[in-house]
Design a protein around this motif. Sequence first.
Motif, short mmCIF file in Angstrom:
data_model
loop_
_atom_site.label_atom_id
_atom_site.label_comp_id
_atom_site.label_asym_id
_atom_site.label_seq_id
_atom_site.Cartn_x
_atom_site.Cartn_y
_atom_site.Cartn_z
N THR A 11 0.82 -1.22 0.00
CA THR A 11 0.00 0.00 0.00
C THR A 11 0.85 1.26 0.00
O THR A 11 0.32 2.36 -0.03
N GLU A 12 2.16 1.11 0.03
CA GLU A 12 3.08 2.25 -0.03
C GLU A 12 3.83 2.18 -1.35
O GLU A 12 4.59 1.25 -1.60
N LEU A 53 -6.67 8.77 -3.07
CA LEU A 53 -5.92 7.52 -2.91
C LEU A 53 -6.13 6.93 -1.52
O LEU A 53 -5.18 6.75 -0.75
N VAL A 108 -3.73 4.23 0.28
CA VAL A 108 -2.48 4.13 -0.47
C VAL A 108 -1.60 5.33 -0.14
O VAL A 108 -2.05 6.47 -0.20
N ASN A 145 -0.97 -7.20 -6.37
CA ASN A 145 -1.58 -6.08 -5.64
C ASN A 145 -2.76 -5.48 -6.42
O ASN A 145 -2.81 -4.28 -6.67
N THR A 158 -4.68 -2.51 -4.62
CA THR A 158 -3.87 -1.30 -4.58
C THR A 158 -3.80 -0.66 -5.97
O THR A 158 -3.93 0.56 -6.11
N THR A 177 -7.05 1.09 -6.80
CA THR A 177 -7.17 2.35 -6.07
C THR A 177 -6.25 3.41 -6.68
O THR A 177 -6.65 4.56 -6.88
N PHE A 178 -5.02 3.01 -6.98
CA PHE A 178 -4.04 3.93 -7.53
C PHE A 178 -4.48 4.48 -8.89
O PHE A 178 -4.48 5.70 -9.11
#
Length: 338
Positions: A35-36, A58, A61, A236, A239, A242-243
């Motif tokens: 998530t990073e 985001l 994230v 992922n 993630t 979302t990104f």
Amino acid sequence: MIKIKHALSVLSVLIVVTALAACGSAEATGNAEVTELRYQGSAGFVTFPELAQELGYLPGVKLTWVGDTTSGPQDIQSAATGQTDFGGAFNGAIIKLKAAKSPIKAVIGYYGSDEKSFSGYYVTENSPIRTARDLIGKKIGVNTLGAHHEAVIKEYLKREGLTPEEIKQVELVVVPPVNTEQAVRQGQVEVGTLGGILKDKALERGGLRPLFTDVGLFGPFTAGSVVLREDFIAKNPTTVKTFVAGFAKAVEWTQTHSKEEVVAKFKEIIAKRGRNEDAAAVQYWKSSGVAGKGGVIADREFQTWIDWLQREGEIQPGQVKLADLFTNEFNPHANGSA
């Protein structure tokens, strides 16, 4: 937003290095999704992910800035080798990296040309150069070779009827963008590539005229995309969704808000992040240049450069396929659900 450098000088190494990318962040947390996201920025400018983060697009994230990129190809090479989690470059550079078996995939468009934001190829007002044929034996200053501007110039020369042998006689010279205007005015090159704030300031001073522009040649088009590693996407998916969705919302935000609102927000972000930057350049921002709503990628935005690279002999017919180069799967604007 157009930033690219010698795309393939290290590609022979990349095939080996990308095999080592498994030690990147995607595997560092076991089965849990990353998530990073590590990324490279650009001094004095705000990227779409940075804008998305500021606007709250985001959720869950986190972005971690690891430094500024020196070029588009360098940026996507860093993503391909696991030094960062995403990077962006000219679509032609992405194709060449993919042709070298790099496990990357484009997920969203992030820069391009339209009637407000474009790159032009300028000569002095009294220059005898009026047509493509006048360029034979002349020098054109570009920011780098093997990328956006070289592709546009060679497509222009081809469309204007020059033969491959004649095109080879047009010399492309690497000139730092900040020095291009001076190089043209002093006659070091006959034509200079100008875009963004450098173009605007040069035209304000007068004495230059465009020979042609990229938007005049192709119409509005998205020229570059952001890539992720294929293994990162597979491991992922939440993630990534979302990104990309947040990125798309940030693109749409700039497409639907006034210049004044966008510039004000950019200045706010630059001041807040405390990187000791000069935010003066953002006042010259005019548009995202992204053709597709929310950064949706169109087939032609890659096919154009596949055709060019095949014609140049840099890739073989069938070496890369559109389906392997990009996906709109994670962009909510692709199916109208945004």
